[in-house]
Design an enzyme around this catalytic site. Structure first.
Site, mmCIF file in Angstrom:
data_model
loop_
_atom_site.group_PDB
_atom_site.id
_atom_site.type_symbol
_atom_site.label_atom_id
_atom_site.label_comp_id
_atom_site.label_asym_id
_atom_site.label_seq_id
_atom_site.Cartn_x
_atom_site.Cartn_y
_atom_site.Cartn_z
ATOM 1 N N ASP A 48 -5.929 -7.384 -6.217
ATOM 2 C CA ASP A 48 -5.940 -8.719 -5.578
ATOM 3 C C ASP A 48 -5.150 -8.703 -4.268
ATOM 4 O OD1 ASP A 48 -3.599 -8.313 -7.221
ATOM 5 O OD2 ASP A 48 -3.104 -10.426 -6.974
ATOM 6 N N ASP A 78 -1.162 -3.588 1.475
ATOM 7 C CA ASP A 78 -0.723 -4.158 0.183
ATOM 8 C C ASP A 78 -1.926 -4.426 -0.716
ATOM 9 O OD1 ASP A 78 0.594 -5.416 -1.871
ATOM 10 O OD2 ASP A 78 0.962 -7.264 -0.781
ATOM 11 N N GLU A 110 -1.807 -9.513 -9.484
ATOM 12 C CA GLU A 110 -0.422 -9.062 -9.344
ATOM 13 C C GLU A 110 0.372 -10.061 -8.532
ATOM 14 O OE1 GLU A 110 2.938 -6.966 -7.245
ATOM 15 O OE2 GLU A 110 1.231 -8.001 -6.410
ATOM 16 N N HIS A 332 1.118 -9.384 3.595
ATOM 17 C CA HIS A 332 1.029 -10.851 3.508
ATOM 18 C C HIS A 332 0.958 -11.529 4.875
ATOM 19 C CE1 HIS A 332 2.897 -10.949 -0.843
ATOM 20 N NE2 HIS A 332 2.090 -9.916 -0.649
HETATM 21 ZN ZN LIG Z 1 1.325 -5.479 -3.484
#
Ligand SMILES: [Zn+2]
Length: 358
Positions: A48, A78, A110, A332
């Protein structure tokens, strides 16, 4: 994506299992290349990503773009970079006569509290699968990370009894019980400072706790019937994690609830778990650290301030490190990327692993 990865691995002869969640819309993948024995190496990644809402991207975040020696896209560092490296090396693992198995563990959800990871670990336990080592491919710039704090987030709801502010004893003031609850949490926070493990390299070295929000009540002259507290703590040890939970639960059941229910038996305190991610405790002996140090030539180990699925695997009795391509600084954010150099260093590590295991 999980199904596609599964069919790619199955085509290489991997023993592949897909575990769906209750909705049937999300799934974990666990696939094994090599002998059917314990003590294998898990390559762990989460499938995810975080949302892109309100981020200003130069290009379509869900269309990978290569420029200036880097791959741009949501999840590039990530941690789809690591998953891509693991998949790229799968044919190499499959072509070798491995003495120990290599497992591919790709999870869902996660980012919202290691939901998939928790399910995967319990499925592995049920099936009696006991790997020896896990490499969690979160972005560490290919440095070896042997520890991080856990992250436990809760919303605690207080249900009292409303009434007129002039007669406080006839109601159950949810806001006042929320304050007592927070006061107890803050006492525990101070106590945690005295429990810091010797030589802890975390900053700060002890388990921390934060009150993120307090809401409740309707007006100055009304006894607050409802309140809620949003809080989190970040344990440095599993003992701290259970201690904090047990102590606050005992305060609720032994002190707060009896007082509330003496006035109104319907009064209640409910704690909703938003996410509970165990920490990765640095260990004196760690076969994963030794293996990855040998493969990457890295001669230092560190701890990081972000949480991963590593603690879940450590709880299963495995030796675990976090090591993967890219930097957490890009995670992110808009224009997330992983450099080709980092990707090739990760591929080198995995290629070395294939040689080491055969
Ligand atoms: Zn991660």
């Amino acid at each position: 994506m999980i199904e596609w990865l599964g069919s790619q691995l199955s085509d290489l002869g991997a023993r592949t299992e897909i575990f769906h969640d209750e909705s049937g819309h999300k799934a974990n993948l666990f696939a094994t290349i090599g002998p059917d024995t314990d003590g294998g190496i898990v390559l762990s990644g989460h499938s995810d990503v975080v949302p892109v809402a309100e981020q200003d991207w130069t290009s379509d975040p869900f269309e990978m773009v290569e420029r200036d020696g880097a791959l741009f896209g949501r999840g590039a560092c990530d941690m789809k970079g690591f998953i891509a490296c693991a998949m790229a090396m799968a044919p190499v693992f499959a072509a070798r006569d491995l003495k120990r198995p290599v497992h591919f563990a790709f999870t869902y959800d996660e980012e919202v509290g290691c939901i998939g990871g928790q399910a995967l670990v319990s499925d592995l336990k049920t099936r009696g699968i006991a790997p020896g080592i896990a490499i969690i491919g979160e972005p560490t710039g290919m440095q070896i990370i042997e520890g991080h704090k856990g992250c436990c987030e809760y919303t605690t709801h207080f249900h009292g009894l409303e009434g007129h502010g002039s007669a406080p004893d006839r109601g159950v003031n949810a806001a006042e019980y929320a304050v007592r609850y927070v006061t107890r949490l803050m006492e525990l926070r101070e106590e945690m400072k005295t429990r810091a493990p010797r030589g802890s390299r975390f900053d700060p070295p002890w388990t921390t706790m934060n009150i993120g929000g307090i809401h409740g009540g309707v007006a100055h002259n009304v006894i607050a019937g409802r309140a809620e507290v949003e809080w989190e703590f970040r344990p440095v040890t599993s003992e701290d994690m259970s201690y904090m939970k047990e102590e606050i639960a005992a305060y609720v059941s032994d002190t707060l609830l009896p007082a509330m229910r003496a006035v109104d038996p319907r009064a209640d305190i409910q704690t909703e778990t938003i996410g509970e991610v165990a920490g990765l405790e640095p260990m004196a002996a760690n076969a994963a650290r030794d293996l990855v140090a040998e493969l990457t030539g890295a001669n230092g180990v560190d701890v990081v301030p972000f949480a991963t699925e590593a603690g879940l695997f450590q709880e299963m009795g495995m030796d675990v490190v976090v090591c993967g391509p890219g930097s957490i600084d890009q995670a992110h954010k808009a224009d997330e990327y992983v450099t080709l150099d980092q990707m090739s260093r990760c591929l080198d590590m995995l290629e070395g692993l294939a040689r080491r295991l055969s």
